[in-house]
Design an enzyme around this catalytic site. Structure first.
Site, PDB file in Angstrom:
ATOM      1  N   ARG A  52      38.364  55.165  52.882  1.00 13.34           N
ATOM      2  CA  ARG A  52      38.782  55.952  54.425  1.00 13.34           C
ATOM      3  C   ARG A  52      39.913  56.650  54.362  1.00 13.34           C
ATOM      4  O   ARG A  52      40.008  57.329  55.480  1.00 13.34           O
ATOM      5  CB  ARG A  52      38.388  54.689  55.233  1.00 13.34           C
ATOM      6  CG  ARG A  52      38.582  55.218  56.988  1.00 13.34           C
ATOM      7  CD  ARG A  52      38.102  54.184  57.763  1.00 13.34           C
ATOM      8  NE  ARG A  52      38.654  52.803  57.453  1.00 13.34           N
ATOM      9  CZ  ARG A  52      39.776  52.336  57.980  1.00 13.34           C
ATOM     10  NH1 ARG A  52      40.567  53.312  58.671  1.00 13.34           N
ATOM     11  NH2 ARG A  52      40.026  51.194  57.709  1.00 13.34           N
ATOM     12  N   TYR A 105      30.277  76.841  69.312  1.00 16.48           N
ATOM     13  CA  TYR A 105      29.064  76.193  68.920  1.00 16.48           C
ATOM     14  C   TYR A 105      28.538  75.137  70.140  1.00 16.48           C
ATOM     15  O   TYR A 105      29.709  74.483  70.695  1.00 16.48           O
ATOM     16  CB  TYR A 105      29.539  75.393  67.569  1.00 16.48           C
ATOM     17  CG  TYR A 105      28.366  74.539  67.176  1.00 16.48           C
ATOM     18  CD1 TYR A 105      27.143  74.919  66.987  1.00 16.48           C
ATOM     19  CD2 TYR A 105      28.895  73.053  67.002  1.00 16.48           C
ATOM     20  CE1 TYR A 105      26.117  74.115  66.385  1.00 16.48           C
ATOM     21  CE2 TYR A 105      27.907  72.200  66.577  1.00 16.48           C
ATOM     22  CZ  TYR A 105      26.663  72.594  66.214  1.00 16.48           C
ATOM     23  OH  TYR A 105      25.970  71.622  65.736  1.00 16.48           O
ATOM     24  N   ASP A 177      38.215  77.909  64.667  1.00 13.05           N
ATOM     25  CA  ASP A 177      36.910  77.470  63.792  1.00 13.05           C
ATOM     26  C   ASP A 177      36.570  78.807  63.032  1.00 13.05           C
ATOM     27  O   ASP A 177      36.267  79.742  63.632  1.00 13.05           O
ATOM     28  CB  ASP A 177      35.898  77.054  64.818  1.00 13.05           C
ATOM     29  CG  ASP A 177      34.745  76.572  64.146  1.00 13.05           C
ATOM     30  OD1 ASP A 177      34.542  76.666  62.927  1.00 13.05           O
ATOM     31  OD2 ASP A 177      34.157  75.766  64.559  1.00 13.05           O
ATOM     32  N   LYS A 202      28.415  74.494  55.930  1.00 13.81           N
ATOM     33  CA  LYS A 202      27.813  75.688  55.989  1.00 13.81           C
ATOM     34  C   LYS A 202      28.173  76.483  54.901  1.00 13.81           C
ATOM     35  O   LYS A 202      27.692  76.160  53.564  1.00 13.81           O
ATOM     36  CB  LYS A 202      28.182  76.335  57.335  1.00 13.81           C
ATOM     37  CG  LYS A 202      28.107  75.586  58.429  1.00 13.81           C
ATOM     38  CD  LYS A 202      26.507  74.950  58.558  1.00 13.81           C
ATOM     39  CE  LYS A 202      26.221  74.518  60.182  1.00 13.81           C
ATOM     40  NZ  LYS A 202      27.112  73.315  60.370  1.00 13.81           N
TER      41      LYS A 202
END
Length: 392
Positions: A52, A105, A177, A202
């Site tokens: 983590r 988005y 972004d 993406k």
């Protein structure tokens, strides 16, 4: 039968050679020599302790994206939205104010409108194509501005130079972004932005088989704060997904260049098809931000385009059904072309009035163009639009 040796871990073989391909290391925990060694690892950041908090596959991928973005010390997260969340959670507190572009988005918009206010963080949405609208939204408590260079899904191009100047004058952090543009078209940190984010899922990974995000700041202290939030809130990236994304990244430049050429050809062709009300692509002369796009994107257009057909939902359904070989999916960046319908996917949680305000109708589609032959794509989309005209 003595099976004790099968329970204990076997040391990794030492050889005089090394693998060409990055090894996949799914281990959750890492072994240290003694408590002093573990203390030292936590103190200086050397070695790994618990996945983590970081693991080798995430490190390899992050360093490669750093190189593309001109960044140092960026980190990978479990998804694009977890990168956005790590930024907000790491850098903001109750009483702060954030400005977001009004064409972000859909999930970013939801976070701005519904989630941040629950934590006492006020938000304002403003038109990123107009730097003065961003300036007008700034308050004394404004801490951060979040924009996309090319908006999702309306393909508008932000006034990046103007927004950079506004942010600098106000002493406000600017986060970009860069998912749609990718570092192939725009490098935010090298232009003066403070933070860059990606949905690695993406175009960077490029094969629709890994869900990841990435974030980096020009100031290492900001990156450290975001990384701490990432660890605390468990926004960890999977080693396997990182391994897949690193493999996909090796062909990223080739994929994007081919897809971009296809997108330009498809946009030009769709502009002449009866039944298409409008096509939105940065290099088309009719694009509302055409001149700005030439400067911001260096004459490039990317692989994303949007178009609107005449008719409502019935016409939209007919178009999708008439193109069975084009994947209808709420995603982008795959090696093949995908088609999405924002009103029923990315922006379905945005009310109809707000969708209409930015031009998202029932006949509005977003296309993530892939690497197929361009003439095949033109033929498929032309036939699909013809079918939609018949239905409407």
């Amino acid at each position: 039968m003595n099976d004790s040796n099968t329970v204990r871990r076997t040391p990794w073989p030492e050889t005089g050679s090394r693998p060409l391909v990055t090894p996949l290391q799914p281990s959750v925990v890492y072994v240290s020599d003694d408590p002093d060694a573990l203390d030292a690892q936590y103190a200086d950041g050397s070695g790994y302790t618990y996945a983590r908090e970081g693991h080798p596959n995430a490190e390899v991928l992050a360093r490669k994206i750093d190189a593309l973005e001109g960044a140092e010390g960026g980190f990978v997260t479990g998804s694009g939205m977890s990168a956005v969340a790590a930024m907000f959670l790491g850098l903001l507190k109750a009483g702060d104010h954030v400005i977001g572009a009004d064409q972000l988005y859909g999930r970013s918009l939801r976070m701005m409108r519904q989630d941040l206010p629950r934590f006492g963080i006020e938000t304002t949405l403003a038109d990123a194509t107009d730097a003065e609208a961003i300036r007008a939204a700034i308050r004394p408590e404004t801490r951060l501005i979040l924009v996309e260079v090319i908006s999702n899904p309306t393909i508008r191009v932000a006034d990046m130079e103007g927004i950079l100047a506004v942010a600098r004058e106000a002493g406000v952090l600017l986060a970009v972004d860069n998912t749609f543009t990718t570092p192939r078209l725009y490098q935010p940190l090298l232009r003066g932005a403070d933070i860059v984010l990606h949905s690695v899922t993406k175009l960077l990974a490029g094969h629709s088989d890994a869900t990841l995000g990435y974030v980096a700041a020009a100031d290492p202290a900001l990156t450290a704060r975001m990384m701490e939030a990432n660890v605390t809130f468990g926004l960890t990236a999977s080693p396997f997904d990182c391994w897949l994304a690193e493999r996909g990244l090796q062909s990223f430049g080739l994929r994007l260049d081919r897809a971009e050429a296809n997108a330009a050809a498809l946009a030009q062709a769709l502009s002449a098809v009866p039944g298409v009300a409008r096509v939105i692509y940065p290099t088309l002369s009719g694009h509302p931000d055409h001149n700005r796009a030439a400067t911001v994107l260096g004459g490039r257009g990317g692989n994303m385009l949007s178009f609107e057909i005449e008719g409502g939902r019935a016409a939209a359904n007919a178009l999708v059904r008439a193109a069975p070989d084009i994947a209808f999916a709420p995603t982008l960046g795959d090696v093949g072309t995908t088609l999405s319908h924002p009103a029923s996917s990315s922006h379905r949680l945005v009310d109809a009035e707000a969708r209409a305000a930015v031009g998202i109708s029932e006949g509005f589609f977003r296309v993530s163009v892939g690497v197929e032959p361009a003439d095949m794509l033109v033929a498929e989309f032309t036939a699909a639009v013809d079918a939609a005209r018949t239905a409407s």
